[in-house]
Enzyme design. Structure first.
Site, short mmCIF file in Angstrom:
data_model
loop_
_atom_site.label_atom_id
_atom_site.label_comp_id
_atom_site.label_asym_id
_atom_site.label_seq_id
_atom_site.Cartn_x
_atom_site.Cartn_y
_atom_site.Cartn_z
N PRO A 10 0.79 -1.23 0.00
CA PRO A 10 0.00 0.00 0.00
C PRO A 10 0.82 1.28 0.00
O PRO A 10 1.84 1.39 0.68
CB PRO A 10 -0.83 -0.10 1.28
N ASN A 11 0.33 2.22 -0.77
CA ASN A 11 0.85 3.59 -0.89
C ASN A 11 2.14 3.70 -1.70
O ASN A 11 2.60 4.81 -1.97
CB ASN A 11 1.04 4.24 0.50
N ARG A 18 5.66 12.26 -3.03
CA ARG A 18 5.77 12.82 -1.68
C ARG A 18 6.90 12.12 -0.97
O ARG A 18 7.30 11.03 -1.36
CB ARG A 18 4.47 12.58 -0.89
N TYR A 23 11.87 8.17 0.91
CA TYR A 23 11.74 7.05 -0.03
C TYR A 23 12.43 7.29 -1.37
O TYR A 23 12.37 6.42 -2.24
CB TYR A 23 10.25 6.77 -0.26
N ASN A 74 7.99 -5.85 -1.46
CA ASN A 74 8.00 -4.73 -0.52
C ASN A 74 6.57 -4.63 0.00
O ASN A 74 5.70 -4.06 -0.66
CB ASN A 74 8.41 -3.42 -1.19
N ALA A 77 3.33 -1.04 4.53
CA ALA A 77 2.82 -1.07 5.91
C ALA A 77 2.36 -2.46 6.34
O ALA A 77 2.38 -2.78 7.54
CB ALA A 77 1.70 -0.06 6.07
N GLU A 98 12.66 -9.83 0.77
CA GLU A 98 11.91 -8.68 1.31
C GLU A 98 12.75 -7.42 1.08
O GLU A 98 13.93 -7.38 1.45
CB GLU A 98 11.68 -8.91 2.81
N HIS A 100 12.88 -3.13 1.43
CA HIS A 100 12.35 -1.84 1.90
C HIS A 100 13.26 -0.74 1.39
O HIS A 100 14.49 -0.85 1.48
CB HIS A 100 12.29 -1.79 3.43
N ARG A 107 13.99 3.69 12.02
CA ARG A 107 12.77 4.51 12.06
C ARG A 107 11.97 4.18 13.33
O ARG A 107 12.52 3.70 14.30
CB ARG A 107 11.97 4.29 10.76
O1 CA2 Z 1 10.79 1.61 3.29
C1 CA2 Z 1 9.90 0.97 2.71
O2 CA2 Z 1 10.00 0.53 1.59
C2 CA2 Z 1 8.57 0.73 3.43
O3 CA2 Z 1 8.12 -0.59 3.11
C3 CA2 Z 1 7.61 1.77 2.90
C4 CA2 Z 1 6.26 1.77 3.61
C5 CA2 Z 1 6.42 1.78 5.13
O4 CA2 Z 1 5.15 1.65 5.76
C6 CA2 Z 1 7.34 0.69 5.61
O5 CA2 Z 1 7.50 0.81 7.02
C7 CA2 Z 1 8.70 0.80 4.95
C8 CA2 Z 1 5.44 3.01 3.21
C9 CA2 Z 1 5.21 3.16 1.76
C10 CA2 Z 1 4.47 4.45 1.55
O6 CA2 Z 1 5.10 5.15 0.49
C11 CA2 Z 1 4.83 6.47 0.35
C12 CA2 Z 1 5.45 7.10 -0.69
C13 CA2 Z 1 5.25 8.44 -0.91
C14 CA2 Z 1 4.40 9.15 -0.07
C15 CA2 Z 1 3.77 8.52 0.97
C16 CA2 Z 1 3.98 7.17 1.18
#
Ligand code: CA2
Length: 144
Positions: A10-11, A18, A23, A74, A77, A98, A100, A107
């Site tokens: 997700p996301n 953003r 990221y 990946n 969340a 896996e 990230h 974090r």
């Molecule tokens: O670091 C990673 O790849 C994560 O899997 C990214 C997830 C986070 O919940 C994990 O703890 C670590 C979040 C992805 C959301 O991506 C966004 C990208 C741009 C703006 C908002 C969120």
């Protein structure tokens, strides 16, 4: 030709739009393009998917049992919450990597727990978009 399923949770469709300080600035489409490019050099046929829905990710993991020799995931969340992904990955026989983008261990404490890691052959965190390419290179070793 080995078939690899690459799944994104997700996301991750918001990548590049953003939070570049966390990221990176690559979009998910950029990551897909670079995975396909390295994948073709390594002789991999790639399925690349993203979903905001846990059940859809479970369905793709189950499809990978029939289609793919390895999974790169990946889980975003769902990493930190999903017993459903744990169970689906347990039923997959090949290597699972896996990935990230960020270093989840540097974090918030609640990001340190991963339900996916016990099912993974390897974990790559904190290498940004390059983590996906490192995962493909590792699979090239594991599948050869
Ligand atoms: O670091 C990673 O790849 C994560 O899997 C990214 C997830 C986070 O919940 C994990 O703890 C670590 C979040 C992805 C959301 O991506 C966004 C990208 C741009 C703006 C908002 C969120």
């Amino acid at each position: 030709m080995a078939h690899i399923t690459i799944l994104n949770g997700p996301n991750l469709n918001l990548l590049g739009k953003r939070k570049p300080e966390v990221y990176g600035s690559d979009t998910l489409a950029d990551i897909e393009t670079s995975c396909r490019s390295l994948g073709s050099e390594l002789g991999f046929d790639i399925r690349f998917e993203q979903s905001n829905h846990e059940g859809q990710l479970v369905d793709w993991i189950q499809q990978a049992r029939e289609q793919s020799q390895a999974i790169i995931i990946n889980p975003a969340a769902y990493t930190h919450t999903s017993i459903a992904l744990y169970d689906a990955l347990e039923a997959f026989d090949g290597p699972i990597i896996e990935v990230h983008l960020s270093n989840i261990h540097a974090r918030e404490e609640w990001r340190h727990k991963s339900y996916v890691s016990p099912q993974a052959s390897a974990i790559i965190a904190g290498c940004g978009a390059q983590g996906y390419l490192l995962a493909l290179q590792r699979l090239s070793t594991l599948l050869s």
